[in-house]
Design an enzyme around this catalytic site. Structure first.
Site, PDB file in Angstrom:
ATOM      1  N   PHE A   1       0.817  -1.216   0.000  1.00 13.53           N
ATOM      2  CA  PHE A   1       0.000   0.000   0.000  1.00 13.53           C
ATOM      3  C   PHE A   1       0.849   1.265   0.000  1.00 13.53           C
ATOM      4  O   PHE A   1       0.375   2.335  -0.398  1.00 13.53           O
ATOM      5  CB  PHE A   1      -0.956  -0.002   1.205  1.00 13.53           C
ATOM      6  CG  PHE A   1      -0.347   0.427   2.509  1.00 13.53           C
ATOM      7  CD1 PHE A   1      -0.448   1.746   2.947  1.00 13.53           C
ATOM      8  CD2 PHE A   1       0.320  -0.484   3.322  1.00 13.53           C
ATOM      9  CE1 PHE A   1       0.105   2.142   4.155  1.00 13.53           C
ATOM     10  CE2 PHE A   1       0.863  -0.095   4.529  1.00 13.53           C
ATOM     11  CZ  PHE A   1       0.765   1.225   4.950  1.00 13.53           C
ATOM     12  N   LYS A   2       2.101   1.155   0.412  1.00 12.54           N
ATOM     13  CA  LYS A   2       2.969   2.337   0.447  1.00 12.54           C
ATOM     14  C   LYS A   2       3.133   2.964  -0.947  1.00 12.54           C
ATOM     15  O   LYS A   2       3.403   4.158  -1.074  1.00 12.54           O
ATOM     16  CB  LYS A   2       4.342   1.981   1.010  1.00 12.54           C
ATOM     17  CG  LYS A   2       4.325   1.272   2.371  1.00 12.54           C
ATOM     18  CD  LYS A   2       3.909   2.193   3.485  1.00 12.54           C
ATOM     19  CE  LYS A   2       3.770   1.473   4.808  1.00 12.54           C
ATOM     20  NZ  LYS A   2       5.011   1.091   5.439  1.00 12.54           N
ATOM     21  N   ASP A   3       2.972   2.146  -2.004  1.00 14.79           N
ATOM     22  CA  ASP A   3       3.086   2.680  -3.369  1.00 14.79           C
ATOM     23  C   ASP A   3       2.041   3.756  -3.646  1.00 14.79           C
ATOM     24  O   ASP A   3       2.260   4.644  -4.465  1.00 14.79           O
ATOM     25  CB  ASP A   3       2.916   1.565  -4.409  1.00 14.79           C
ATOM     26  CG  ASP A   3       4.066   0.583  -4.427  1.00 14.79           C
ATOM     27  OD1 ASP A   3       5.214   1.003  -4.246  1.00 14.79           O
ATOM     28  OD2 ASP A   3       3.805  -0.621  -4.637  1.00 14.79           O
TER      29      ASP A   3
ATOM     30  N   THR B   1       7.873   0.445   3.306  1.00 13.82           N
ATOM     31  CA  THR B   1       8.170   1.839   2.972  1.00 13.82           C
ATOM     32  C   THR B   1       9.445   1.940   2.145  1.00 13.82           C
ATOM     33  O   THR B   1       9.520   2.709   1.184  1.00 13.82           O
ATOM     34  CB  THR B   1       8.321   2.688   4.254  1.00 13.82           C
ATOM     35  OG1 THR B   1       7.055   2.776   4.902  1.00 13.82           O
ATOM     36  CG2 THR B   1       8.803   4.091   3.938  1.00 13.82           C
TER      37      THR B   1
END
Length: 480
Positions: A119-121, A152
């Site tokens: 999800f960091k993308d 991250t």
């Protein structure tokens, strides 16, 4: 829109100033002076903008949200940055963050379609484009110093590799990430990417980042910036997918939804807090932790108690092996009525002196649940295995270990009449060992990552020492 420090510093700054800065001069985190309010008419218009996740809908929604907070980038440029970032080519789906329905009223929001499968993308891809844009506008360079417990780092490095004017120095806990996570980062050979494995845990890495960032002379001389969720721009980008999830789970703007968020550093769920403060109809924000349950302990008892490195458990959801939730300060600032002096006393003084503070006896503590909608829960390794197995057997869906923590906690807080959306945080391949333990089979592996663990690696192992990290940065700034 101006931004202030959670610890009461008198300065007020514009978005592009804090984009490159990270922490405020007093060690606080930046927040907007106010949260823009989204009224019923705006929410209805944004639903049309998102257009059910049609091509370009997510990028258009991102522009609408970001425009409320960013007034020092021309609108045409900001729109172009959103359009460049959120494309089907990068995320593999037009909707960017499609919902996966497990059963009536219970969904996963797929946030792991980006280049590093986490999800960091969602925020990091935008941050890379924002950095490159603003540095070019200023004719400057930036040295990004970050800490990662797993996702991250790779998201930042993939977003920044090859970017003009940017170097990345990424700290990670030596030997504590999954083999796939390590390979994603350490196999990058780009000259502007530097991986540093710290002999310690994630919190040691995070403490070094904060120590370097708080050395204002060094920070200014070497243009130190951050991509961790202490950077407001990253958190702001994450606000968008709460609106996108809401629009997909509802048919009417009068409906409410709840979100469950696997959380270690509090950044992901803090974006949900911001969305709720803006007016998104969120009933409950459920914080899901693993065995490192500092956040669950707070929401149950009012005690915020950081753990020492030796007391930070190494778990099968390693991205949440965190005992100092650096983003948590933003929520406490709001909870305490935006009293910067009191926040400074808690986070700047009490934590450093005693390693804890307590709000349980303060009448304001009840507001965390009553006014802000926060609840919490904890998941263990056994829970993780059971949830992964159950989700696969009942729905034919393989979920990663962190998402499993979310699903387990969501079950405890789901209500029949309110859709529950669990934020999926990564693809299962990143934690293959635990998937095999739960299901007796390997998770699917995207073709571009075949054999990644066998690639050559470039990484520097160092002690948990801020001075050593500073020297390394100085050396590599001089070399290039």
């Amino acid at each position: 829109m101006l931004y202030l420090s959670t610890r009461g510093h008198l300065d007020r700054k514009h978005f592009c100033e804090i984009l490159l800065e990270g922490l405020a001069p007093d060690g606080g985190l930046y927040l907007p002076e106010r949260y823009p309010q989204v009224d019923a008419a705006t929410l209805a218009r944004w639903r049309g903008v998102f257009n059910g996740g049609a091509p370009g809908g997510y990028a258009a929604l991102a522009f609408e949200v970001l425009s409320l907070y960013i007034d020092d980038i021309p609108a045409t440029d900001l729109k172009a940055l959103c359009d460049k970032t959120y494309t089907e080519a990068v995320y593999g789906t037009a909707a960017i963050v499609p919902l996966k329905k497990l059963e009536d009223g219970f969904y996963l929001e797929a946030l792991s379609n980006g280049p590093t499968l986490a999800f960091k993308d969602m925020a990091m891809q935008l941050l890379g484009n924002l950095f490159e844009y603003e540095l070019a506008r200023r004719g400057e360079q930036l040295n990004i110093l970050g800490a990662t417990s797993g996702d991250t780092g790779s998201a930042a490095e993939y977003a920044m590799r090859g970017k003009q004017g940017v170097r990345v120095f990424m700290l990670s806990p030596h030997g504590r990430m999954s083999p796939f996570q390590q390979a994603q980062m350490f196999s990058l050979m780009d000259e502007n990417i530097h991986n540093i494995a710290i002999e310690g845990v994630f919190d040691d890495c995070q403490d070094i980042v904060k120590a370097v960032s708080n050395d204002l002379a060094f920070k200014r001389q070497y243009k130190i910036g951050t991509v961790n969720s202490i950077n407001w721009a990253r958190l702001l980008a994450q606000v968008v997918y709460y609106f996108a999830g809401y629009f997909q789970a509802t048919s009417s703007d009068s409906q409410k939804v709840s979100f469950t968020v696997p959380s270690g550093n509090f950044g992901n769920v803090c974006a949900g807090h911001v969305a709720r403060q803006m007016g998104l109809p969120i009933q409950t924000l459920a914080v899901a932790t693993n065995e490192n349950d500092v956040l669950d302990e707070f929401f149950r008892t009012g005690v915020y108690r950081v753990r020492a490195s030796a007391d930070t458990h190494e778990t099968s959801s390693p991205s949440m092996d965190i005992s100092k939730a650096s983003n948590f300060e933003r929520f406490v600032f709001d909870l305490l009525g935006r009293d910067g002096a009191r926040v400074k006393a808690l986070f700047g003084d009490a934590l450093s002196r005693e390693g804890r503070f307590e709000l349980g006896a303060d009448p304001v503590f009840a507001e965390a649940a009553m006014h802000y909608g926060f609840v919490s829960g904890k998941s263990t390794h056994a829970d993780r295995l059971a949830t992964i197995k159950d989700t696969f057997e009942r729905f034919g869906v393989v979920i990663d270990t962190h998402t499993a923590d979310g699903v387990k906690v969501a079950r405890a807080h789901a209500r029949a009449e309110i859709p529950m959306i669990v934020l999926e945080t990564a693809l299962p391949i990143k934690f293959a060992e635990t998937i095999v333990e739960a299901l007796g089979r390997q998770p699917d592996r995207p073709a571009q990552f075949e054999g990644i663990e066998a690639l050559p690696k470039r990484v520097q192992v160092m002690p948990a020492d801020a001075v050593a990290v500073k020297n390394y940065i100085v050396q590599h700034c001089a070399d290039s």
